[in-house]
Write a protein that holds these residues in place. Structure first.
Motif, PDB file in Angstrom:
ATOM      1  N   ASP A 396      35.847 -36.900 -30.957  1.00 61.21           N
ATOM      2  CA  ASP A 396      35.404 -35.831 -31.490  1.00 61.21           C
ATOM      3  C   ASP A 396      34.333 -35.040 -30.692  1.00 61.21           C
ATOM      4  OD1 ASP A 396      34.552 -35.408 -35.078  1.00 61.21           O
ATOM      5  OD2 ASP A 396      34.960 -34.080 -33.581  1.00 61.21           O
ATOM      6  N   VAL A 397      33.528 -34.205 -31.355  1.00 59.46           N
ATOM      7  CA  VAL A 397      32.742 -33.359 -30.315  1.00 59.46           C
ATOM      8  C   VAL A 397      31.989 -34.214 -29.446  1.00 59.46           C
ATOM      9  CG1 VAL A 397      30.704 -31.762 -30.513  1.00 59.46           C
ATOM     10  CG2 VAL A 397      32.329 -31.845 -32.174  1.00 59.46           C
ATOM     11  N   ASN A 402      28.930 -40.145 -26.238  1.00 57.68           N
ATOM     12  CA  ASN A 402      30.354 -40.198 -27.013  1.00 57.68           C
ATOM     13  C   ASN A 402      31.401 -39.395 -26.063  1.00 57.68           C
ATOM     14  OD1 ASN A 402      32.750 -40.169 -28.363  1.00 57.68           O
ATOM     15  ND2 ASN A 402      31.905 -38.825 -30.151  1.00 57.68           N
ATOM     16  N   VAL A 403      32.263 -39.758 -25.053  1.00 52.82           N
ATOM     17  CA  VAL A 403      32.641 -39.103 -24.034  1.00 52.82           C
ATOM     18  C   VAL A 403      34.143 -39.157 -24.227  1.00 52.82           C
ATOM     19  CG1 VAL A 403      30.836 -39.390 -22.326  1.00 52.82           C
ATOM     20  CG2 VAL A 403      32.795 -40.974 -22.403  1.00 52.82           C
ATOM     21  N   ALA A 404      34.627 -39.629 -25.306  1.00 53.18           N
ATOM     22  CA  ALA A 404      36.196 -39.778 -25.477  1.00 53.18           C
ATOM     23  C   ALA A 404      36.864 -38.446 -25.584  1.00 53.18           C
ATOM     24  CB  ALA A 404      36.536 -40.368 -26.672  1.00 53.18           C
ATOM     25  N   MET A 405      36.337 -37.531 -25.985  1.00 51.62           N
ATOM     26  CA  MET A 405      37.014 -36.147 -26.033  1.00 51.62           C
ATOM     27  C   MET A 405      37.084 -35.703 -24.574  1.00 51.62           C
ATOM     28  SD  MET A 405      38.704 -34.051 -28.029  1.00 51.62           S
ATOM     29  CE  MET A 405      37.977 -34.002 -29.520  1.00 51.62           C
ATOM     30  N   LEU A 406      36.130 -35.925 -23.910  1.00 50.02           N
ATOM     31  CA  LEU A 406      36.506 -35.663 -22.147  1.00 50.02           C
ATOM     32  C   LEU A 406      37.607 -36.025 -21.648  1.00 50.02           C
ATOM     33  CD1 LEU A 406      32.720 -35.989 -20.905  1.00 50.02           C
ATOM     34  CD2 LEU A 406      33.785 -34.218 -22.422  1.00 50.02           C
ATOM     35  N   GLY A 407      38.030 -37.174 -22.066  1.00 51.94           N
ATOM     36  CA  GLY A 407      39.482 -37.893 -21.719  1.00 51.94           C
ATOM     37  C   GLY A 407      40.586 -37.042 -22.326  1.00 51.94           C
ATOM     38  N   ALA A 408      40.464 -36.638 -23.578  1.00 47.77           N
ATOM     39  CA  ALA A 408      41.304 -35.875 -24.131  1.00 47.77           C
ATOM     40  C   ALA A 408      41.568 -34.602 -23.548  1.00 47.77           C
ATOM     41  CB  ALA A 408      41.194 -35.886 -25.580  1.00 47.77           C
ATOM     42  N   PHE A 409      40.359 -33.837 -23.385  1.00 45.17           N
ATOM     43  CA  PHE A 409      40.534 -32.540 -22.413  1.00 45.17           C
ATOM     44  C   PHE A 409      41.088 -32.767 -21.192  1.00 45.17           C
ATOM     45  CE2 PHE A 409      38.133 -30.812 -25.600  1.00 45.17           C
ATOM     46  CZ  PHE A 409      36.635 -30.779 -25.484  1.00 45.17           C
ATOM     47  N   SER A 410      40.949 -33.618 -20.469  1.00 46.63           N
ATOM     48  CA  SER A 410      41.595 -33.682 -19.077  1.00 46.63           C
ATOM     49  C   SER A 410      43.123 -33.990 -19.337  1.00 46.63           C
ATOM     50  CB  SER A 410      40.842 -34.650 -18.240  1.00 46.63           C
ATOM     51  OG  SER A 410      39.720 -34.024 -17.695  1.00 46.63           O
ATOM     52  N   LEU A 411      43.496 -34.869 -20.317  1.00 49.85           N
ATOM     53  CA  LEU A 411      44.795 -35.356 -20.560  1.00 49.85           C
ATOM     54  C   LEU A 411      45.483 -34.033 -20.964  1.00 49.85           C
ATOM     55  CD1 LEU A 411      44.434 -38.786 -22.203  1.00 49.85           C
ATOM     56  CD2 LEU A 411      45.325 -38.329 -19.820  1.00 49.85           C
ATOM     57  N   ALA A 412      45.111 -33.113 -21.928  1.00 45.14           N
ATOM     58  CA  ALA A 412      45.538 -32.025 -22.344  1.00 45.14           C
ATOM     59  C   ALA A 412      45.758 -30.986 -21.158  1.00 45.14           C
ATOM     60  CB  ALA A 412      44.813 -31.575 -23.576  1.00 45.14           C
ATOM     61  N   LYS A 427      46.562 -33.541 -30.517  1.00 42.08           N
ATOM     62  CA  LYS A 427      46.281 -33.928 -31.625  1.00 42.08           C
ATOM     63  C   LYS A 427      44.820 -34.083 -32.178  1.00 42.08           C
ATOM     64  CE  LYS A 427      47.834 -37.009 -35.436  1.00 42.08           C
ATOM     65  NZ  LYS A 427      46.595 -37.774 -35.733  1.00 42.08           N
ATOM     66  N   ALA A 428      44.193 -34.806 -31.129  1.00 43.36           N
ATOM     67  CA  ALA A 428      42.925 -35.224 -31.269  1.00 43.36           C
ATOM     68  C   ALA A 428      41.876 -33.792 -31.191  1.00 43.36           C
ATOM     69  CB  ALA A 428      42.203 -36.249 -30.122  1.00 43.36           C
ATOM     70  N   ILE A 429      42.230 -32.885 -30.322  1.00 51.00           N
ATOM     71  CA  ILE A 429      41.600 -31.652 -29.995  1.00 51.00           C
ATOM     72  C   ILE A 429      41.840 -30.774 -31.287  1.00 51.00           C
ATOM     73  CG2 ILE A 429      41.570 -29.658 -28.513  1.00 51.00           C
ATOM     74  CD1 ILE A 429      42.398 -31.297 -25.961  1.00 51.00           C
ATOM     75  N   LEU A 430      42.974 -30.688 -31.674  1.00 56.75           N
ATOM     76  CA  LEU A 430      43.364 -29.845 -32.812  1.00 56.75           C
ATOM     77  C   LEU A 430      42.673 -30.238 -34.274  1.00 56.75           C
ATOM     78  CD1 LEU A 430      47.046 -28.964 -32.132  1.00 56.75           C
ATOM     79  CD2 LEU A 430      45.167 -27.136 -31.869  1.00 56.75           C
ATOM     80  N   GLU A 431      42.651 -31.762 -34.383  1.00 55.67           N
ATOM     81  CA  GLU A 431      42.159 -32.226 -35.555  1.00 55.67           C
ATOM     82  C   GLU A 431      40.572 -31.980 -35.596  1.00 55.67           C
ATOM     83  OE1 GLU A 431      45.244 -35.698 -36.794  1.00 55.67           O
ATOM     84  OE2 GLU A 431      43.301 -36.063 -35.788  1.00 55.67           O
ATOM     85  N   SER A 432      40.017 -31.941 -34.378  1.00 55.61           N
ATOM     86  CA  SER A 432      38.458 -31.749 -34.205  1.00 55.61           C
ATOM     87  C   SER A 432      38.346 -30.390 -34.487  1.00 55.61           C
ATOM     88  CB  SER A 432      38.171 -32.429 -32.846  1.00 55.61           C
ATOM     89  OG  SER A 432      36.575 -31.919 -32.749  1.00 55.61           O
ATOM     90  N   ALA A 433      39.092 -29.543 -33.957  1.00 53.20           N
ATOM     91  CA  ALA A 433      38.829 -28.133 -34.081  1.00 53.20           C
ATOM     92  C   ALA A 433      38.903 -27.569 -35.362  1.00 53.20           C
ATOM     93  CB  ALA A 433      39.854 -27.275 -33.413  1.00 53.20           C
ATOM     94  N   ALA A 434      39.875 -28.465 -36.386  1.00 53.69           N
ATOM     95  CA  ALA A 434      40.209 -27.883 -37.757  1.00 53.69           C
ATOM     96  C   ALA A 434      39.033 -28.207 -38.310  1.00 53.69           C
ATOM     97  CB  ALA A 434      41.425 -28.653 -38.045  1.00 53.69           C
ATOM     98  N   ALA A 462      26.077 -27.567 -30.614  1.00 49.39           N
ATOM     99  CA  ALA A 462      26.846 -26.245 -31.069  1.00 49.39           C
ATOM    100  C   ALA A 462      27.704 -25.742 -30.130  1.00 49.39           C
ATOM    101  CB  ALA A 462      25.753 -25.185 -31.215  1.00 49.39           C
ATOM    102  N   LEU A 463      27.209 -25.759 -28.640  1.00 43.26           N
ATOM    103  CA  LEU A 463      28.092 -25.588 -27.716  1.00 43.26           C
ATOM    104  C   LEU A 463      29.162 -26.354 -27.387  1.00 43.26           C
ATOM    105  CD1 LEU A 463      25.075 -23.808 -25.759  1.00 43.26           C
ATOM    106  CD2 LEU A 463      26.941 -22.585 -26.699  1.00 43.26           C
ATOM    107  N   ASN A 464      28.896 -27.590 -27.596  1.00 41.38           N
ATOM    108  CA  ASN A 464      30.255 -28.481 -27.185  1.00 41.38           C
ATOM    109  C   ASN A 464      31.322 -28.277 -28.323  1.00 41.38           C
ATOM    110  OD1 ASN A 464      29.547 -29.947 -24.916  1.00 41.38           O
ATOM    111  ND2 ASN A 464      27.684 -30.939 -25.754  1.00 41.38           N
ATOM    112  N   LYS A 465      30.928 -28.156 -29.484  1.00 42.16           N
ATOM    113  CA  LYS A 465      31.700 -27.808 -30.694  1.00 42.16           C
ATOM    114  C   LYS A 465      32.531 -26.358 -30.374  1.00 42.16           C
ATOM    115  CE  LYS A 465      30.201 -29.438 -34.913  1.00 42.16           C
ATOM    116  NZ  LYS A 465      29.527 -29.008 -36.121  1.00 42.16           N
ATOM    117  N   ALA A 466      31.639 -25.436 -29.513  1.00 43.38           N
ATOM    118  CA  ALA A 466      32.615 -24.236 -28.999  1.00 43.38           C
ATOM    119  C   ALA A 466      33.593 -24.687 -28.045  1.00 43.38           C
ATOM    120  CB  ALA A 466      31.605 -23.250 -28.639  1.00 43.38           C
ATOM    121  N   ILE A 467      33.098 -25.474 -27.191  1.00 48.93           N
ATOM    122  CA  ILE A 467      34.273 -26.189 -26.198  1.00 48.93           C
ATOM    123  C   ILE A 467      35.457 -26.459 -26.693  1.00 48.93           C
ATOM    124  CG2 ILE A 467      34.697 -27.611 -24.221  1.00 48.93           C
ATOM    125  CD1 ILE A 467      31.801 -27.008 -23.480  1.00 48.93           C
ATOM    126  N   VAL A 468      35.418 -27.535 -27.914  1.00 50.12           N
ATOM    127  CA  VAL A 468      36.657 -27.933 -28.639  1.00 50.12           C
ATOM    128  C   VAL A 468      37.277 -26.901 -28.830  1.00 50.12           C
ATOM    129  CG1 VAL A 468      37.386 -29.466 -30.630  1.00 50.12           C
ATOM    130  CG2 VAL A 468      35.136 -30.468 -29.349  1.00 50.12           C
TER     131      VAL A 468
END
Ligand code: G3I
Ligand code: 9MR
Length: 589
Positions: A396-397, A402-412, A427-434, A462-468
């Protein structure tokens, strides 16, 4: 709130007045009823074709005129837009009822960008703001230059630092191995050299874990917005070389990170620090002993991730920094191997060290392992990294812990990602964004911030949410991206002034911005204005410091005072998402 010049007594009195005023405003707001209506708006401004909104506080009176206008800030007769306020809606985080003034349809001829302001029928006006394609150019440059101002071991010359020029401090060429970090080759008290790097925040220490998400975000900004940064001159000492200034700034910290790896076993020290937080004072007057402290698994993994990503991003500049790519690759692999053989060495603060932890008792490191395996898979293509990957359950954000999403960003991001992993990442990015979009749509302030988001460093949430959202935008067809970018714009608007405190949380920008940040250089340099371009942590009801807050209402528990390190400090991991988001909106119509 501008401080008057004058002697210490006057400043003390002024501080007392400011604190009283802030408390009065905050206290009034915390009761939910505000004497007179207020208008909160992004105090820097808007790109021409992006959503434009202001928030109007509801004073509870019936029969109010619901119309509003946008006028030239210096001439109320020059009306450029007329509209009607939305219906009142509650916003839980600030315990307020508010209305939206939406002027997104306002289009202005390029170059005639204001300043403008929102005006109600009763004469209430907003702070001024601009509209233009380059509206964020100055604050983007300042948000990166803040890292230059926070360099350890560098003398800042007037030509680059202006009135914030200062002698060098903390050369860190004599750093002691703390008992917790001792090894056969480097016993307690050994001396090593670990120069450069950025001060973490308002303190003078340097922390590997917090460099993790910081360096990821800056490296990704450099890579994603290469065209912008190839020509963005920050007026730093390296501005005349052939590298983007943002890369030069990143290298200042990357060079330090490299020195934090034990060359004998590949392990990485958790931090470089004095035993205690030092009293305020300029860097060149600081003489306390500095130590490298305990190797930790989290430090090794965050280090490995940064070095692996750096090896990929820096590759196209390798001509200027030959062998850097090979050096970063080797460092990343050696750090991961150390973590692989020491998978649960959690950071445990030694009794004689009381500075920042960047660790929690009993923390799990699955997210750090996932991020490092993802980056090393993308760098090397070696199957050993994918074999070990355990997909996180709750990417998530992101934040430093909590750096799991950083891996998702790079994989995407990468075309080297195996299809199954890419599907998971998207999927992880789009679900968090939703989830974030739903928060945005449900918010009285029309901003995706909810009460649980108001933690230490809430502005970075706030800004890490914007990055998602900005990553999600790139995963869907062009016709379906509107809400993502609109919600991201709103989160940027929030930190720039569309918040219940009416503060632009970036020093030196907006009509009302922090003046008394918890930042040792700004407190000690004898200059009224704080070092510019720093984003403060922002409101949160934790009361972890000695300030006397008049409220625990999440979105207004903030104090512009040195004492408030839990709401008014600055930090490298808070400026990084600001840089990324401003870059994403720079040069945008
Ligand atoms: O994540 C939990 C959340 O689930 C819970 O609801 C909430 C309220 O209890 O707490 C949240 O955890 C908080 C965490 O920040 C969120 O990242 C912790 O309580 C809070 O103690 C922690 O504060 C950290 C602070 O150091 C104290 O350790 C900040 O993240 C971190 O940014 C800050 O970092 C300091 C460095 O140590 C030293 N240099 C300055 C820097 C910035 O202040
Ligand atoms: O200045 C320190 C700041 O960087 C940290 O974020 C904060 C919490 O760890 O601690 C600050 O140092 C204070 C210390 O914790 C208590 N004594 C006063 C110090 C300066 O405010």
């Amino acid at each position: 709130m501008k401080r008057c010049a004058g002697n210490a007594w006057q400043k003390w009195l002024q501080r007392l007045m400011v604190a009283t005023l802030t408390a009065a405003v905050t206290c009034t707001m915390s009761r939910g009823a505000v004497a007179g209506r207020q208008i909160h708006v992004n105090q820097v401004g808007f790109p021409p074709n992006q959503p434009k909104m202001a928030v109007v506080t509801h004073d509870g009176k019936a029969g109010q005129d619901m119309t509003f206008a946008v006028t030239a800030a210096g001439d109320d007769t020059r009306v450029v837009f007329r509209g009607t306020l939305s219906e009142p809606k509650e916003w839980i985080p600030s315990n307020q009822t508010v209305l939206i003034a939406d002027f997104s349809d306002l289009s202005v001829r390029e170059g005639s960008g204001g300043p403008y302001r929102v005006r109600l029928a009763d004469g209430t006006v907003s702070p001024p703001f601009a509209i233009g394609i380059d509206v964020y150019r100055d604050v983007l440059k300042a948000s990166i230059k803040a890292y230059y101002f926070n360099r350890a071991g560098a003398g800042l010359e007037n030509a680059f630092a202006g009135k914030w020029e200062r002698p060098a401090g903390h050369p860190d060429t004599i750093v002691y191995v703390h008992e917790s970090a001792a090894s056969a080759q480097r016993p307690t008290g050994s001396v090593l050299s670990s120069p450069k790097g950025w001060y973490d925040a308002g303190d003078y220490n340097k922390y590997i874990v917090n460099s993790g998400i910081t360096m990821f975000t800056l490296l990704k900004a450099l890579d994603r917005f290469a065209g912008l940064f190839d020509q963005l001159n920050l007026n730093i000492p390296e501005s005349q070389n052939h590298l983007p200034d943002l890369l030069d700034e990143i290298l200042w910290n990357l060079d330090w990170m490299e020195t934090m790896q034990d060359p004998f076993d590949g392990g990485v020290y958790h931090k470089l620090t004095t035993a205690d937080f030092t009293r305020p004072g300029m860097p060149h007057f600081q003489y306390q002993k500095r130590y490298v402290v305990q190797k930790s698994t989290a430090a090794a993994l965050d280090f490995a991730s940064v070095m692996a990503l750096a090896a990929r991003v820096v590759k196209k500049y390798d001509a200027v920094h030959p062998h850097a790519v090979a050096r970063y690759r080797q460092a990343a692999i050696r750090a991961f191997n150390w973590a692989d053989t020491h998978p649960d060495v959690l950071y445990e603060q030694p009794p004689d060290i009381v500075t920042g932890r960047y660790a929690f008792p009993g923390e799990t490191l699955a997210d750090e392992f996932f991020w490092a395996q993802s980056e090393l898979l993308l760098l090397t293509g070696e199957s050993r990294f994918i074999k070990k990957i355990r997909l996180p359950e709750n990417a998530d954000v992101p934040g430093w812990s909590n750096v799991a999403m950083l891996g998702a960003f790079s994989l995407a991001d990468s075309n080297r990602t195996p299809p199954a992993l890419k599907r998971w990442a998207q999927k992880a990015i789009l679900e968090s964004a939703a989830r974030i979009v739903a928060e945005h749509n449900d918010s009285g302030f029309r901003v995706a911030m909810t009460a649980p988001d108001f933690i230490w460093g809430s502005n970075s949430v706030a800004l890490n949410k914007a990055i998602v959202l900005l990553y999600a935008e790139r995963l869907v067809p062009p016709g379906k991206t509107g809400t993502y970018r609109a919600a991201a714009q709103s989160l940027l608007d929030y930190v720039m002034g569309r918040n219940p405190l009416g503060v632009c949380f970036v020093t030196g920008f907006g009509r009302l911005s922090p003046m008394h940040i918890h930042h040792r250089v700004s407190k000690s340099d004898g200059i009224d204005a704080p070092v510019p371009g720093f984003l403060v942590g922002g409101p949160q009801p934790g009361w972890q410091d000695s300030c006397q807050y008049p409220t625990k209402v999440p979105a207004i528990t903030y104090m512009d005072d040195w004492c408030s390190y839990s709401t008014n400090e600055v930090a490298i991991n808070w400026n990084a998402p600001l840089v990324y988001v401003l870059a994403a909106f720079s040069g945008i119509n």
